[in-house]
Design a protein around this motif. Structure first.
Motif, PDB file in Angstrom:
ATOM      1  N   GLU A   4       0.970  -1.215  -0.049  1.00 18.24           N
ATOM      2  CA  GLU A   4       0.019   0.034  -0.014  1.00 18.24           C
ATOM      3  C   GLU A   4       0.954   1.478   0.146  1.00 18.24           C
ATOM      4  N   ILE A   5       2.092   1.236   0.717  1.00 10.44           N
ATOM      5  CA  ILE A   5       2.906   2.268   0.747  1.00 10.44           C
ATOM      6  C   ILE A   5       3.467   2.643  -0.831  1.00 10.44           C
ATOM      7  N   VAL A   6       3.889   1.563  -1.214  1.00 10.12           N
ATOM      8  CA  VAL A   6       4.400   1.470  -2.623  1.00 10.12           C
ATOM      9  C   VAL A   6       3.385   2.341  -3.589  1.00 10.12           C
ATOM     10  N   VAL A   7       2.265   1.488  -3.476  1.00  9.38           N
ATOM     11  CA  VAL A   7       1.050   2.052  -4.326  1.00  9.38           C
ATOM     12  C   VAL A   7       0.884   3.639  -3.991  1.00  9.38           C
ATOM     13  N   LYS A   8       0.861   4.015  -2.834  1.00 12.63           N
ATOM     14  CA  LYS A   8       0.734   5.463  -2.284  1.00 12.63           C
ATOM     15  C   LYS A   8       1.557   6.201  -2.975  1.00 12.63           C
ATOM     16  N   GLN A  11       1.237   6.539  -6.567  1.00  7.97           N
ATOM     17  CA  GLN A  11      -0.024   7.525  -6.854  1.00  7.97           C
ATOM     18  C   GLN A  11       0.573   8.818  -6.441  1.00  7.97           C
ATOM     19  N   GLU A  12       1.199   9.097  -5.338  1.00  8.60           N
ATOM     20  CA  GLU A  12       1.564  10.482  -5.204  1.00  8.60           C
ATOM     21  C   GLU A  12       2.436  10.894  -6.154  1.00  8.60           C
ATOM     22  N   GLY A  13       3.467  10.074  -6.577  1.00  6.45           N
ATOM     23  CA  GLY A  13       4.382  10.467  -7.709  1.00  6.45           C
ATOM     24  C   GLY A  13       3.710  10.827  -8.735  1.00  6.45           C
ATOM     25  N   ALA A  14       2.593   9.892  -9.211  1.00  2.00           N
ATOM     26  CA  ALA A  14       1.998  10.052 -10.401  1.00  2.00           C
ATOM     27  C   ALA A  14       1.236  11.463 -10.366  1.00  2.00           C
ATOM     28  N   ARG A  15       0.773  11.838  -9.177  1.00  2.00           N
ATOM     29  CA  ARG A  15      -0.314  13.036  -9.010  1.00  2.00           C
ATOM     30  C   ARG A  15       0.755  14.155  -9.285  1.00  2.00           C
ATOM     31  N   ALA A  16       2.137  14.155  -8.682  1.00  2.00           N
ATOM     32  CA  ALA A  16       2.854  15.030  -8.710  1.00  2.00           C
ATOM     33  C   ALA A  16       3.392  15.254 -10.149  1.00  2.00           C
ATOM     34  N   GLU A  17       3.512  14.120 -10.950  1.00  2.00           N
ATOM     35  CA  GLU A  17       4.007  14.185 -12.367  1.00  2.00           C
ATOM     36  C   GLU A  17       2.974  14.821 -13.097  1.00  2.00           C
ATOM     37  N   VAL A  18       1.607  14.215 -12.718  1.00  2.00           N
ATOM     38  CA  VAL A  18       0.443  15.006 -13.553  1.00  2.00           C
ATOM     39  C   VAL A  18       0.383  16.467 -13.239  1.00  2.00           C
ATOM     40  N   SER A  19       0.570  16.969 -11.878  1.00  2.00           N
ATOM     41  CA  SER A  19       0.486  18.354 -11.755  1.00  2.00           C
ATOM     42  C   SER A  19       1.748  18.939 -12.273  1.00  2.00           C
ATOM     43  N   ARG A  20       2.913  18.545 -12.423  1.00  2.00           N
ATOM     44  CA  ARG A  20       4.100  19.195 -12.970  1.00  2.00           C
ATOM     45  C   ARG A  20       3.895  19.203 -14.369  1.00  2.00           C
ATOM     46  N   ILE A  21       3.332  18.117 -15.215  1.00  2.00           N
ATOM     47  CA  ILE A  21       2.951  18.308 -16.496  1.00  2.00           C
ATOM     48  C   ILE A  21       1.788  19.275 -16.834  1.00  2.00           C
ATOM     49  N   LYS A  22       0.595  19.042 -15.950  1.00  2.00           N
ATOM     50  CA  LYS A  22      -0.323  20.004 -16.044  1.00  2.00           C
ATOM     51  C   LYS A  22       0.139  21.537 -15.995  1.00  2.00           C
TER      52      LYS A  22
END
Length: 183
Positions: A4-8, A11-22
């Motif tokens: 769960e920590i890895v998934v989290k 997900q946080e990394g992906a969100r951060a990447e999405v935010s950065r890309i956005k």
């Protein structure tokens, strides 16, 4: 739990990447919009400058055209007035007293009778010319007055009609007449 920590983390990394890309996309979109606005301003400015230049050119053409039209109208009116003066002069010659007509014809004949063998005149002047000259009367001509003298072999004609004299004087004096009438 480790998963769960890895998934989290993912997900946080992906969100951060999405935010950065956005954020990058928003910045790029903002940059493109700003560039488009600048291009639009420049294009609008160029179009406005071109329209102003075209308007100025058209304005100059209209003024030039109007000036030419005014000159044309003025010249036509001047020509009309000069024609009126000419026609009035013709009428004045036609309505000269008989004594003045006789005096003028006598003067012409005194100076030039020796140059001719025949005389022509208008129908109105026929009797007067016959009375004033010893030359053979050759016939009538279309004229407001005066005479035409012709030599014996009909090779030389001297035109002393008032029409031709008036026309000659008028053409020589046209500039002077125009200056008098128009200053």
């Amino acid at each position: 739990m480790g998963l769960e920590i890895v998934v989290k983390d993912i997900q946080e990394g992906a969100r951060a990447e999405v935010s950065r890309i956005k954020a990058e996309g928003d910045a790029k979109a903002s940059e493109i919009i700003n560039e488009a606005k600048e291009i639009q301003k420049k294009t609008l400015g160029d179009s406005l400058a071109k329209a102003e230049e075209d308007l100025q050119s058209l304005h100059q053409q209209v003024i030039s055209s109007a000036n030419l039209e005014v000159k044309r109208i003025t010249l036509n009116k001047r020509k009309e007035l000069l024609d009126t003066v000419y026609n009035q002069t013709v009428e004045n010659i036609k309505s000269m007293p008989a004594s003045k007509k006789e005096e003028l014809l006598k003067s012409i004949l005194d100076k030039h009778e020796a140059s001719g063998a025949r005389a022509y005149s208008s129908k109105e002047s026929e009797e007067l010319v016959k009375k004033l000259t010893s030359l053979s009367y050759a016939g009538n001509i279309d004229s407001i007055g005066g005479i035409v003298l012709e030599n014996e072999d009909r090779t030389v004609r001297l035109d002393f009609t008032y029409d031709s004299i008036l026309k000659s004087v008028y053409e020589r004096s046209l500039k002077q007449i125009s200056d008098i009438l128009y200053g």
